[in-house]
Design an enzyme around this catalytic site. Structure first.
Site, PDB file in Angstrom:
ATOM      1  N   VAL A 140       0.837  -1.205   0.000  1.00  0.00           N
ATOM      2  CA  VAL A 140       0.000   0.000   0.000  1.00  0.00           C
ATOM      3  C   VAL A 140       0.876   1.261   0.000  1.00  0.00           C
ATOM      4  O   VAL A 140       0.615   2.213  -0.747  1.00  0.00           O
ATOM      5  CB  VAL A 140      -0.974   0.006   1.202  1.00  0.00           C
ATOM      6  N   LYS A 184     -13.455  -5.332   9.457  1.00  0.00           N
ATOM      7  CA  LYS A 184     -14.118  -4.298   8.645  1.00  0.00           C
ATOM      8  C   LYS A 184     -15.591  -4.158   9.019  1.00  0.00           C
ATOM      9  O   LYS A 184     -16.119  -3.044   9.107  1.00  0.00           O
ATOM     10  CB  LYS A 184     -13.965  -4.642   7.162  1.00  0.00           C
ATOM     11  N   VAL A 221     -11.606  -0.108   5.243  1.00  0.00           N
ATOM     12  CA  VAL A 221     -12.799  -0.902   4.914  1.00  0.00           C
ATOM     13  C   VAL A 221     -13.023  -0.865   3.402  1.00  0.00           C
ATOM     14  O   VAL A 221     -13.185   0.209   2.807  1.00  0.00           O
ATOM     15  CB  VAL A 221     -14.056  -0.376   5.641  1.00  0.00           C
ATOM     16  N   ARG A 224      15.460  -0.943   0.103  1.00  0.00           N
ATOM     17  CA  ARG A 224      14.317  -1.112  -0.796  1.00  0.00           C
ATOM     18  C   ARG A 224      13.479   0.176  -0.814  1.00  0.00           C
ATOM     19  O   ARG A 224      13.061   0.659  -1.868  1.00  0.00           O
ATOM     20  CB  ARG A 224      13.478  -2.294  -0.321  1.00  0.00           C
TER      21      ARG A 224
HETATM   22  N1  LIG Z   1      -2.575  -4.950   0.728  1.00  0.00           N
HETATM   23  C1  LIG Z   1      -3.829  -4.518   0.599  1.00  0.00           C
HETATM   24  O1  LIG Z   1      -4.472  -4.705  -0.430  1.00  0.00           O
HETATM   25  C2  LIG Z   1      -4.465  -3.785   1.717  1.00  0.00           C
HETATM   26  C3  LIG Z   1      -3.826  -3.583   2.911  1.00  0.00           C
HETATM   27  N2  LIG Z   1      -4.431  -2.880   3.904  1.00  0.00           N
HETATM   28  C4  LIG Z   1      -3.750  -2.621   5.155  1.00  0.00           C
HETATM   29  O2  LIG Z   1      -2.639  -1.766   4.888  1.00  0.00           O
HETATM   30  C5  LIG Z   1      -1.602  -2.011   5.814  1.00  0.00           C
HETATM   31  C6  LIG Z   1      -0.315  -2.304   5.036  1.00  0.00           C
HETATM   32  O3  LIG Z   1      -0.527  -3.438   4.249  1.00  0.00           O
HETATM   33  P1  LIG Z   1       0.503  -3.863   3.081  1.00  0.00           P
HETATM   34  O4  LIG Z   1       1.043  -2.665   2.415  1.00  0.00           O
HETATM   35  O5  LIG Z   1      -0.216  -4.889   2.290  1.00  0.00           O
HETATM   36  O6  LIG Z   1       1.639  -4.565   3.954  1.00  0.00           O
HETATM   37  P2  LIG Z   1       3.150  -4.874   3.525  1.00  0.00           P
HETATM   38  O7  LIG Z   1       3.583  -6.020   4.370  1.00  0.00           O
HETATM   39  O8  LIG Z   1       3.268  -4.991   2.048  1.00  0.00           O
HETATM   40  O9  LIG Z   1       3.927  -3.548   3.973  1.00  0.00           O
HETATM   41  C7  LIG Z   1       4.264  -3.262   5.300  1.00  0.00           C
HETATM   42  C8  LIG Z   1       5.593  -2.521   5.291  1.00  0.00           C
HETATM   43  O10 LIG Z   1       5.864  -2.083   6.619  1.00  0.00           O
HETATM   44  C9  LIG Z   1       7.247  -2.276   6.873  1.00  0.00           C
HETATM   45  N3  LIG Z   1       7.454  -2.358   8.319  1.00  0.00           N
HETATM   46  C10 LIG Z   1       7.222  -3.409   9.145  1.00  0.00           C
HETATM   47  N4  LIG Z   1       7.523  -3.074  10.415  1.00  0.00           N
HETATM   48  C11 LIG Z   1       7.947  -1.783  10.399  1.00  0.00           C
HETATM   49  C12 LIG Z   1       8.389  -0.875  11.396  1.00  0.00           C
HETATM   50  N5  LIG Z   1       8.475  -1.233  12.684  1.00  0.00           N
HETATM   51  N6  LIG Z   1       8.758   0.371  11.012  1.00  0.00           N
HETATM   52  C13 LIG Z   1       8.698   0.732   9.703  1.00  0.00           C
HETATM   53  N7  LIG Z   1       8.289  -0.092   8.723  1.00  0.00           N
HETATM   54  C14 LIG Z   1       7.906  -1.337   9.061  1.00  0.00           C
HETATM   55  C15 LIG Z   1       7.612  -3.557   6.115  1.00  0.00           C
HETATM   56  O11 LIG Z   1       8.987  -3.630   5.871  1.00  0.00           O
HETATM   57  C16 LIG Z   1       6.777  -3.388   4.834  1.00  0.00           C
HETATM   58  O12 LIG Z   1       7.509  -2.730   3.825  1.00  0.00           O
HETATM   59  C17 LIG Z   1      -2.082  -3.161   6.688  1.00  0.00           C
HETATM   60  O13 LIG Z   1      -2.694  -2.626   7.849  1.00  0.00           O
HETATM   61  C18 LIG Z   1      -3.139  -3.836   5.822  1.00  0.00           C
HETATM   62  O14 LIG Z   1      -4.121  -4.516   6.581  1.00  0.00           O
HETATM   63  C19 LIG Z   1      -5.691  -2.335   3.758  1.00  0.00           C
HETATM   64  C20 LIG Z   1      -6.368  -2.498   2.586  1.00  0.00           C
HETATM   65  C21 LIG Z   1      -5.817  -3.265   1.487  1.00  0.00           C
HETATM   66  N1  LIG Z   2      -6.467  -8.817   2.864  1.00  0.00           N
HETATM   67  C1  LIG Z   2      -7.477  -7.861   2.542  1.00  0.00           C
HETATM   68  C2  LIG Z   2      -6.858  -6.607   2.027  1.00  0.00           C
HETATM   69  C3  LIG Z   2      -7.766  -5.483   2.062  1.00  0.00           C
HETATM   70  O1  LIG Z   2      -8.272  -5.057   3.079  1.00  0.00           O
HETATM   71  C4  LIG Z   2      -8.424  -8.440   1.495  1.00  0.00           C
HETATM   72  O2  LIG Z   2      -8.113  -9.508   0.959  1.00  0.00           O
HETATM   73  O3  LIG Z   2      -9.487  -7.857   1.271  1.00  0.00           O
HETATM   74 NA    NA Z   3     -12.728   2.232   1.635  1.00  0.00          NA
END
Ligand SMILES: NC(=O)C1=CN([C@@H]2O[C@H](COP(=O)(O)OP(=O)(O)OC[C@H]3O[C@@H](n4cnc5c(N)ncnc54)[C@H](O)[C@@H]3O)[C@@H](O)[C@H]2O)C=CC1
Ligand SMILES: N[C@@H](CC=O)C(=O)O
Ligand code: NA
Length: 436
Positions: free
Chosen positions: A14, A205, A132, A49
């Site tokens: 994200v 959600k 959500v 990265r």
């Molecule tokens: N991937 C999706 O489609 C969606 C994700 N979300 C939410 O968005 C949030 C992020 O999700 P993603 O981007 O998919 O996760 P991701 O795992 O791809 O990214 C998380 C990032 O945070 C970094 N990180 C971990 N611990 C850290 C720390 N202590 N300090 C700084 N950086 C740190 C990691 O290295 C990684 O680059 C989560 O809460 C997820 O539930 C919400 C909607 C959709």
């Molecule tokens: N893991 C979630 C990501 C978005 O909130 C999903 O699959 O919908």
């Molecule tokens: Na939304």
């Protein structure tokens, strides 16, 4: 005017989408926000990265607290995820007087009460559109677009991973594990995918939507949560024969006794639009007393769709941060001193209809015994399907669709049916939602 300064905590799926979309559409976003929005600092554990994603112009650190401590940062965007370090960082950012934007539904569903209270005390905003249904502006719709209504119920496909898995299994005949791996590769799944497949993410959600729809505190611990791991391919097939699709639904409903809050697989009539939502797409139905039924559809997961919602929050915060806190949209749609104490009901009090599949001995009188137990409990049958037993086969499947009944009553009847000598295997029960 100087651009508003944003610090990004976490630049994964994200976070990288937020950086890219903000850069690509910066001029249009400026015209909307009335002020530039600039990511000036990024924190990630993988700094190499992160630096390669944002180039040399942005300061990258491995310690998120360096962003919170920086007096030049106006908005902290938390995109790390989880309840652990993310909770501490969000609370520290609020205490430091920063506005927060987050996509972290797990955090808000479990610790929202504490977080919103702290934000209210400090006069800062915590914005969470991405939490959500990803890119669908459902928080905006519920909190602002539908404020005239008494919301009656919300039912949604709010987990892209499970909807993707169900679609791939049905359309391509893929195995569950293969479809899950594809969802992970495409960036839909949570860091811990059991949150997706066991219904926990959808329940996070649904919990947030129930709070906004009914003006109750976020109460994830009261949600009923059931995922898709125990769904059998034959039930998907039988449901289709009866004119239904099986979807993982997040449901919250106002009743005379209290609020229903539940996530489980459900049969939905195939003719409903929501039954035809496929792949990682999300859709949320909202029923208001004035507006009637409304439907919101779009991408609920993935890098740029989710970034779309995060950036919309950044624009909102940019527009509103000079507005007196009392005149902003309340975090949970209702004013903090006007929250309701309507209870979240236990699952036994939920009223819905059911699909039952019984493995029965193929002999005379079985049907009468089963329907007799239903009738004795006042449960009426809507439809029935009996698979023809094959040549020499001594057992068969009996499928029953019921009309609405209290879940506690249904549980008792299922236990009685299970005790019949002619019922040969554990009974499968899937709830059925007409959504009309
Ligand atoms: N991937 C999706 O489609 C969606 C994700 N979300 C939410 O968005 C949030 C992020 O999700 P993603 O981007 O998919 O996760 P991701 O795992 O791809 O990214 C998380 C990032 O945070 C970094 N990180 C971990 N611990 C850290 C720390 N202590 N300090 C700084 N950086 C740190 C990691 O290295 C990684 O680059 C989560 O809460 C997820 O539930 C919400 C909607 C959709
Ligand atoms: N893991 C979630 C990501 C978005 O909130 C999903 O699959 O919908
Ligand atoms: Na939304």
């Amino acid at each position: 005017m100087k651009a508003i300064q944003v610090g990004l905590l976490g630049i994964g799926t994200v976070g990288s989408g937020v950086y890219n979309v903000l850069k690509r559409n910066q001029h249009e976003i400026l015209r909307r926000a009335g002020r530039g929005i600039e990511i000036t600092m990024v924190a990630d554990l993988d700094t190499a990265r992160a630096q390669s994603l944002v180039g040399p112009g942005v300061r990258v650190v491995d310690d998120a607290r360096a962003i919170i401590a920086n007096p030049d940062i106006d908005i902290v965007v938390e995109l790390i995820g989880g309840y652990g370090i993310a909770r501490q960082l969000v609370m520290e950012a609020i205490e430091a007087g920063k506005h927060v934007v987050t996509a972290n539904k797990a955090l808000l569903a479990v610790h929202g009460t504490e977080i919103f209270a702290a934000a209210h005390r400090k006069g800062v905003m915590v914005a969470f559109e991405a939490a959500v249904a990803g890119g669908i502006p459902i928080i905006k719709a519920l909190r602002e677009g539908l404020t005239a209504n008494s919301i009656e119920w919300i039912a949604g496909i709010i987990n892209g991973t499970t909807n993707f898995i169900l679609s791939e299994m049905r359309d391509k005949g893929l195995d569950f594990d293969v479809a899950l791996k594809d969802a992970q590769r495409l960036g839909y799944a949570e860091a811990d995918p059991t949150f997706d497949i066991e219904g926990v993410d959808a329940a996070h959600k649904a919990t947030i939507m129930s709070a906004i729809a009914f003006g109750i505190p976020v109460q994830f611990d009261k949600a009923y949560v059931e995922g898709i791991t125990r769904l059998a391919a034959q039930d998907i097939k039988y449901a289709e024969q009866l004119g239904y699709r099986i979807k993982l639904l997040g449901i919250t409903k106002r009743t005379a006794k209290g609020i229903e809050l539940r996530v489980h697989p459900a049969l939905v009539p195939s003719k409903r639009l929501i039954a035809n939502v496929e792949g990682a797409m999300n859709a949320v139905m909202v029923q208001g007393d004035a507006v009637g039924t409304t439907l919101y559809y779009g991408k609920g997961a993935g890098s740029e769709p989710t970034a779309s919602a995060v950036i919309a929050d950044l624009v909102d915060v940019t527009r509103l941060h000079t507005v007196d806190a009392a005149h902003r949209v309340p975090h949970l749609a209702f004013q903090p001193d006007a929250m309701s104490d309507a209870p979240v009901l236990p699952m036994t009090e939920v009223v819905t209809s059911y699909y039952l599949r019984l493995r029965v001995a193929d002999e005379a009188g079985v049907l009468a015994k089963v329907t007799g137990l239903l009738a004795a409990a006042g449960i009426s049958v809507d439809a029935m399907l009996q698979r023809e037993a094959g040549e020499g086969e001594k057992q068969t499947d009996l499928i029953i669709l019921t009309h609405s009944v209290r879940e506690g009553t249904m549980n008792d009847v299922i236990a009685q049916m299970q005790g019949l000598a002619t019922v040969l295997a554990p009974i499968t029960r899937i709830r059925k939602e007409e959504l009309a």
